[in-house]
Design an enzyme around this catalytic site. Sequence first.
Site, PDB file in Angstrom:
ATOM      1  N   HIS A  79      15.897  62.709 147.552  1.00 41.88           N
ATOM      2  CA  HIS A  79      14.987  61.679 148.070  1.00 41.88           C
ATOM      3  C   HIS A  79      15.610  61.019 149.296  1.00 41.88           C
ATOM      4  O   HIS A  79      16.833  60.910 149.405  1.00 41.88           O
ATOM      5  CB  HIS A  79      14.668  60.639 147.000  1.00 41.88           C
ATOM      6  N   ASP A  81      14.445  57.843 150.553  1.00 39.61           N
ATOM      7  CA  ASP A  81      14.376  56.385 150.600  1.00 39.61           C
ATOM      8  C   ASP A  81      15.681  55.777 150.096  1.00 39.61           C
ATOM      9  O   ASP A  81      16.447  56.420 149.369  1.00 39.61           O
ATOM     10  CB  ASP A  81      13.206  55.861 149.776  1.00 39.61           C
ATOM     11  N   ASP A 141      23.021  57.526 148.666  1.00 41.03           N
ATOM     12  CA  ASP A 141      21.978  57.692 147.664  1.00 41.03           C
ATOM     13  C   ASP A 141      20.627  57.612 148.382  1.00 41.03           C
ATOM     14  O   ASP A 141      20.084  56.528 148.545  1.00 41.03           O
ATOM     15  CB  ASP A 141      22.111  56.600 146.596  1.00 41.03           C
ATOM     16  N   GLU A 175      11.791  57.402 145.571  1.00 36.50           N
ATOM     17  CA  GLU A 175      12.457  57.604 144.285  1.00 36.50           C
ATOM     18  C   GLU A 175      13.019  56.305 143.742  1.00 36.50           C
ATOM     19  O   GLU A 175      13.008  56.065 142.527  1.00 36.50           O
ATOM     20  CB  GLU A 175      13.585  58.633 144.443  1.00 36.50           C
ATOM     21  N   ASP A 198      21.476  64.242 143.335  1.00 38.59           N
ATOM     22  CA  ASP A 198      21.308  62.786 143.377  1.00 38.59           C
ATOM     23  C   ASP A 198      22.293  62.080 142.446  1.00 38.59           C
ATOM     24  O   ASP A 198      22.111  60.916 142.115  1.00 38.59           O
ATOM     25  CB  ASP A 198      19.861  62.429 143.002  1.00 38.59           C
ATOM     26  N   HIS A 381      23.583  51.250 146.086  1.00 44.20           N
ATOM     27  CA  HIS A 381      22.660  50.105 146.149  1.00 44.20           C
ATOM     28  C   HIS A 381      23.335  48.812 146.610  1.00 44.20           C
ATOM     29  O   HIS A 381      22.795  47.733 146.372  1.00 44.20           O
ATOM     30  CB  HIS A 381      21.974  49.856 144.789  1.00 44.20           C
TER      31      HIS A 381
END
Length: 411
Positions: A79, A81, A141, A175, A198, A381
Site C-alpha cells: 500500500h 498511503d 510503512d 490500507e 508490509d 506511524h
Amino acid sequence: MSNALTERFLKYTQFDTQSAEDSTTVPSTDKQLLFAEYLKKELEREGLEDVEMDDMGYIYATLRSNIKEDVPTIGFISHYDTSPDCSGAGIKPRIVEGYDGTDIELSPGGRVLSPAKFPELLSHTGEDLIVTDGTTLLGADDKAGIAEIVQAMVYLKEHKEIRHGKIRIAFNPDEEIGMGAHHFDVERFGCQWAYTMDGGEVGELEFENFNAASAKITITGVSVHPGYAKGKMVNANSLAAEFAHLLPADETPETTDGYQGFYHLLAIQSGIEQAKMSYIIRDHDRDHFEDRKHFIVQCAEQMNEKYGEGTVAITISDQYYNMKEKIEPDAMHVIDLVLRAMQDCGVSPKVKPIRGGTDGAQLSFRGLPCPNIFAGGLNFHGPYEFVPIQSMEKAMQVIVKICELTAGYND
C-alpha cells in the site's frame, strides 16, 4: 549498499500520501493519486506490462514469465498511503551509515532515537539506517515494500537466467484506514496466491491476524440545571465512565501481547446530554472474538436495566477475520515457499501472529491466500520510524527467491 533500491525508496518518501479516516472518497485523499500516477509511469519506464490504474488509484502490472512451463501466477502487494497518526508532509530522510549503537539525534535539539527506548536499534548495529528528522513519519510503512517489489522486478528483468513464471504486482491506497482491500480487484489480479510486503523486522512472516470488530456506543443523558438536578439529571459523562469500567481493565492493548485479545477505547465525545464512545474489539481466536462482542452488548444491556431502556445504544460491525482460517486448511504451501526462500537468502524466519490487521486478511477471505512478509521498517506511524537499508535488500532478495522457487513449484 544498494543505491538503486535506496534511491527509489527515498524518492517515494517525497510524496505526501497520508490517508484520512473521516473521508468518504476513494482514495480518501487526492494527494495519494499524485503518487499513484508517478508509480504507474515508473512501472511503464521499467518495462513492466499490462500497467493500469483504475479511477480509485489501484495499480496493477505484470512481469511476463520467462519459462515455457505452466506454473502458478503469484503476486506481490503493497500500500502507498501513510498513517493519519503522524504527518507525512515534507519528510526529510537521512542515512546514518554504519550505525554505532549510540543515540541518534534526529535534529539539533530535537527528538532523539535512542536504544534505551528502542532497543531494537541494537540489532542493526553496523548497518545503514534511514531515519526522519523527528518531525514526520518516514513512510517505510509501506513505501519500503513498494520499493522492494519494484526493485525485485527490475532485478528479474536484468537477470534473465533466473527462471520465473508470470508475476503480478499491485499497489493500493487507504490500507492505513482499513479500506485498502475493499476495492481490490482479485479477479483482475488473476493470481493463485500473493504476498503483502508490509511487515516489520527482518524475517517476519505472518499468516495469523486478529479477528476485528468496531463498537459504536451512544449514551443519552438528561441535562438539568445542577442546582436543581437531584433525581432528574442523567449525566452522560458519568455513564460513559461507568461503561468503560465495566470492561476488564487487564484486557486492553497496553496490558496484552501475543495471542491475547483486547477491548480498545479509541475515542469519547461527551457532554451532559450525550456521550459517544468508539471501541475496537480484537481476538485471534474466533470463539473468543464472538464472546467479546457478546460481552460488550451485555454491558450495554446492564446499563439499560439500571438507567432505563434506550439510555445506551450499541452498534457492532465486523471488520475482518483471521486469515489463518483460510491458509491453514489448504494453502500452507504458500508459507512453505517463503520459509524456503528466507532460508536460501540467509534470513531467520520469525513466524508470529499480527496484533492487527492486513489487506491480506481480507483478500484471503476473498479467495486470494495472502500472508504478510517483512519489509524491514520499524517504529511505524511516528517520528521515530526507521528502516535499515540492509533489511530492504534482504526483503528484495526474498521476493526474487520466491519467484524463482515458484518456477519449480510443479517439479
